[in-house]
Design a protein around this motif. Structure first.
Motif, PDB file in Angstrom:
ATOM      1  N   GLU A  36       2.937   9.358  -2.550  1.00  0.00           N
ATOM      2  CA  GLU A  36       2.361   8.475  -1.523  1.00  0.00           C
ATOM      3  C   GLU A  36       1.335   7.541  -2.149  1.00  0.00           C
ATOM      4  O   GLU A  36       1.302   6.347  -1.844  1.00  0.00           O
ATOM      5  CB  GLU A  36       1.699   9.302  -0.412  1.00  0.00           C
ATOM      6  N   VAL A  37       0.507   8.076  -3.022  1.00  0.00           N
ATOM      7  CA  VAL A  37      -0.519   7.261  -3.674  1.00  0.00           C
ATOM      8  C   VAL A  37       0.154   6.176  -4.511  1.00  0.00           C
ATOM      9  O   VAL A  37      -0.241   5.008  -4.477  1.00  0.00           O
ATOM     10  CB  VAL A  37      -1.451   8.130  -4.550  1.00  0.00           C
ATOM     11  N   LYS A  38       1.205   6.539  -5.246  1.00  0.00           N
ATOM     12  CA  LYS A  38       1.907   5.566  -6.081  1.00  0.00           C
ATOM     13  C   LYS A  38       2.545   4.475  -5.228  1.00  0.00           C
ATOM     14  O   LYS A  38       2.519   3.297  -5.584  1.00  0.00           O
ATOM     15  CB  LYS A  38       2.959   6.264  -6.947  1.00  0.00           C
ATOM     16  N   SER A  39       3.115   4.861  -4.092  1.00  0.00           N
ATOM     17  CA  SER A  39       3.709   3.892  -3.181  1.00  0.00           C
ATOM     18  C   SER A  39       2.638   2.957  -2.617  1.00  0.00           C
ATOM     19  O   SER A  39       2.847   1.745  -2.507  1.00  0.00           O
ATOM     20  CB  SER A  39       4.437   4.619  -2.055  1.00  0.00           C
ATOM     21  N   LEU A  40       1.469   3.507  -2.266  1.00  0.00           N
ATOM     22  CA  LEU A  40       0.370   2.686  -1.750  1.00  0.00           C
ATOM     23  C   LEU A  40      -0.157   1.732  -2.816  1.00  0.00           C
ATOM     24  O   LEU A  40      -0.526   0.602  -2.521  1.00  0.00           O
ATOM     25  CB  LEU A  40      -0.771   3.571  -1.232  1.00  0.00           C
ATOM     26  N   ARG A  41      -0.200   2.190  -4.064  1.00  0.00           N
ATOM     27  CA  ARG A  41      -0.665   1.316  -5.152  1.00  0.00           C
ATOM     28  C   ARG A  41       0.247   0.108  -5.327  1.00  0.00           C
ATOM     29  O   ARG A  41      -0.173  -0.924  -5.812  1.00  0.00           O
ATOM     30  CB  ARG A  41      -0.775   2.089  -6.464  1.00  0.00           C
ATOM     31  N   GLN A  42       1.512   0.246  -4.921  1.00  0.00           N
ATOM     32  CA  GLN A  42       2.430  -0.889  -4.945  1.00  0.00           C
ATOM     33  C   GLN A  42       2.197  -1.809  -3.748  1.00  0.00           C
ATOM     34  O   GLN A  42       2.856  -2.830  -3.607  1.00  0.00           O
ATOM     35  CB  GLN A  42       3.887  -0.403  -4.944  1.00  0.00           C
ATOM     36  N   GLY A  43       1.259  -1.420  -2.874  1.00  0.00           N
ATOM     37  CA  GLY A  43       0.885  -2.265  -1.735  1.00  0.00           C
ATOM     38  C   GLY A  43       1.845  -2.196  -0.571  1.00  0.00           C
ATOM     39  O   GLY A  43       2.017  -3.178   0.145  1.00  0.00           O
ATOM     40  N   ARG A  44       2.469  -1.056  -0.359  1.00  0.00           N
ATOM     41  CA  ARG A  44       3.467  -0.943   0.706  1.00  0.00           C
ATOM     42  C   ARG A  44       3.049   0.096   1.733  1.00  0.00           C
ATOM     43  O   ARG A  44       2.929   1.270   1.404  1.00  0.00           O
ATOM     44  CB  ARG A  44       4.814  -0.577   0.100  1.00  0.00           C
ATOM     45  N   ALA A  45       2.840  -0.342   2.966  1.00  0.00           N
ATOM     46  CA  ALA A  45       2.531   0.571   4.074  1.00  0.00           C
ATOM     47  C   ALA A  45       2.537  -0.227   5.377  1.00  0.00           C
ATOM     48  O   ALA A  45       2.374  -1.445   5.366  1.00  0.00           O
ATOM     49  CB  ALA A  45       1.180   1.232   3.874  1.00  0.00           C
ATOM     50  N   SER A  46       2.713   0.468   6.496  1.00  0.00           N
ATOM     51  CA  SER A  46       2.680  -0.169   7.811  1.00  0.00           C
ATOM     52  C   SER A  46       1.913   0.718   8.785  1.00  0.00           C
ATOM     53  O   SER A  46       2.228   1.895   8.941  1.00  0.00           O
ATOM     54  CB  SER A  46       4.105  -0.393   8.320  1.00  0.00           C
ATOM     55  N   LEU A  47       0.920   0.124   9.447  1.00  0.00           N
ATOM     56  CA  LEU A  47       0.074   0.868  10.386  1.00  0.00           C
ATOM     57  C   LEU A  47       0.430   0.593  11.845  1.00  0.00           C
ATOM     58  O   LEU A  47      -0.237   1.095  12.740  1.00  0.00           O
ATOM     59  CB  LEU A  47      -1.396   0.470  10.166  1.00  0.00           C
ATOM     60  N   VAL A  48       1.467  -0.198  12.096  1.00  0.00           N
ATOM     61  CA  VAL A  48       1.736  -0.733  13.432  1.00  0.00           C
ATOM     62  C   VAL A  48       1.822   0.332  14.524  1.00  0.00           C
ATOM     63  O   VAL A  48       1.210   0.196  15.564  1.00  0.00           O
ATOM     64  CB  VAL A  48       3.006  -1.610  13.417  1.00  0.00           C
ATOM     65  N   ASP A  49       2.573   1.399  14.313  1.00  0.00           N
ATOM     66  CA  ASP A  49       2.751   2.408  15.367  1.00  0.00           C
ATOM     67  C   ASP A  49       1.804   3.589  15.206  1.00  0.00           C
ATOM     68  O   ASP A  49       1.953   4.598  15.893  1.00  0.00           O
ATOM     69  CB  ASP A  49       4.190   2.936  15.356  1.00  0.00           C
TER      70      ASP A  49
END
Length: 159
Positions: A36-49
């Motif tokens: 998860e940390v590695k994925s976030l470091r790539q700048g990918r996430a969505s908080l919409v729901d």
């Protein structure tokens, strides 16, 4: 290797500020897995729901989408799993009590790295009615038009 400093924004929930009256904001840490940390470091996430729920006096973040890490193996995380929030006991108690009130909810506003640690800004919020949303939009447009008019006057004065 120097430790990174400052705040690096990953994701923002602009819809939350449109749909809710923000009453109070809090900064919380997140319990994450390595992928998860590695994925976030790539700048990918969505908080919409996303939303926060309390279970056994612990705060849990639901429906936040952190995509699977592309180089991950069988240890990869599920994209929409619930994640534990790290808050002080007094903050958890206060938020839990406020969230019980009618019309109040807790929504994520932004996800970022602060000094190398993943943090999330959550807000105690009250849902807006449809006419409140229209009024907010109208005020925003009026402010923008006034700024444009002022800028035009300043440009004429300089010329």
């Amino acid at each position: 290797m120097a430790k990174e400093k400052g705040r690096k924004l990953i994701a923002q929930n602009k819809k939350a500020r449109h749909d809710y009256h923000i009453i109070d904001t809090y900064e919380a840490g997140l319990v994450l897995t390595g992928t998860e940390v590695k994925s976030l470091r790539q700048g990918r996430a969505s908080l919409v729901d996303g939303f926060v729920q309390f279970t056994d006096h612990e705060a849990w973040l639901h429906n936040v989408h952190v995509p699977e890490y592309s180089q991950g193996t069988w240890t990869n995380h599920s994209a929409r799993r619930k994640r534990k929030l790290l808050l002080h006991r007094e903050e958890i108690d206060k938020l839990e009590a406020k969230a019980q009130e009618t019309g109040h909810t807790i929504v994520p506003l932004s996800l970022y790295f602060k000094d190398g640690r993943a943090k999330i800004e959550i807000a105690l919020a009250k849902g807006k009615k449809e006419y409140d949303k229209r009024q907010t939009l109208r005020e925003k447009q009026d402010r923008r038009e006034a700024e444009r008019a002022m800028a035009a006057v300043r440009r004429r004065q300089r010329a």
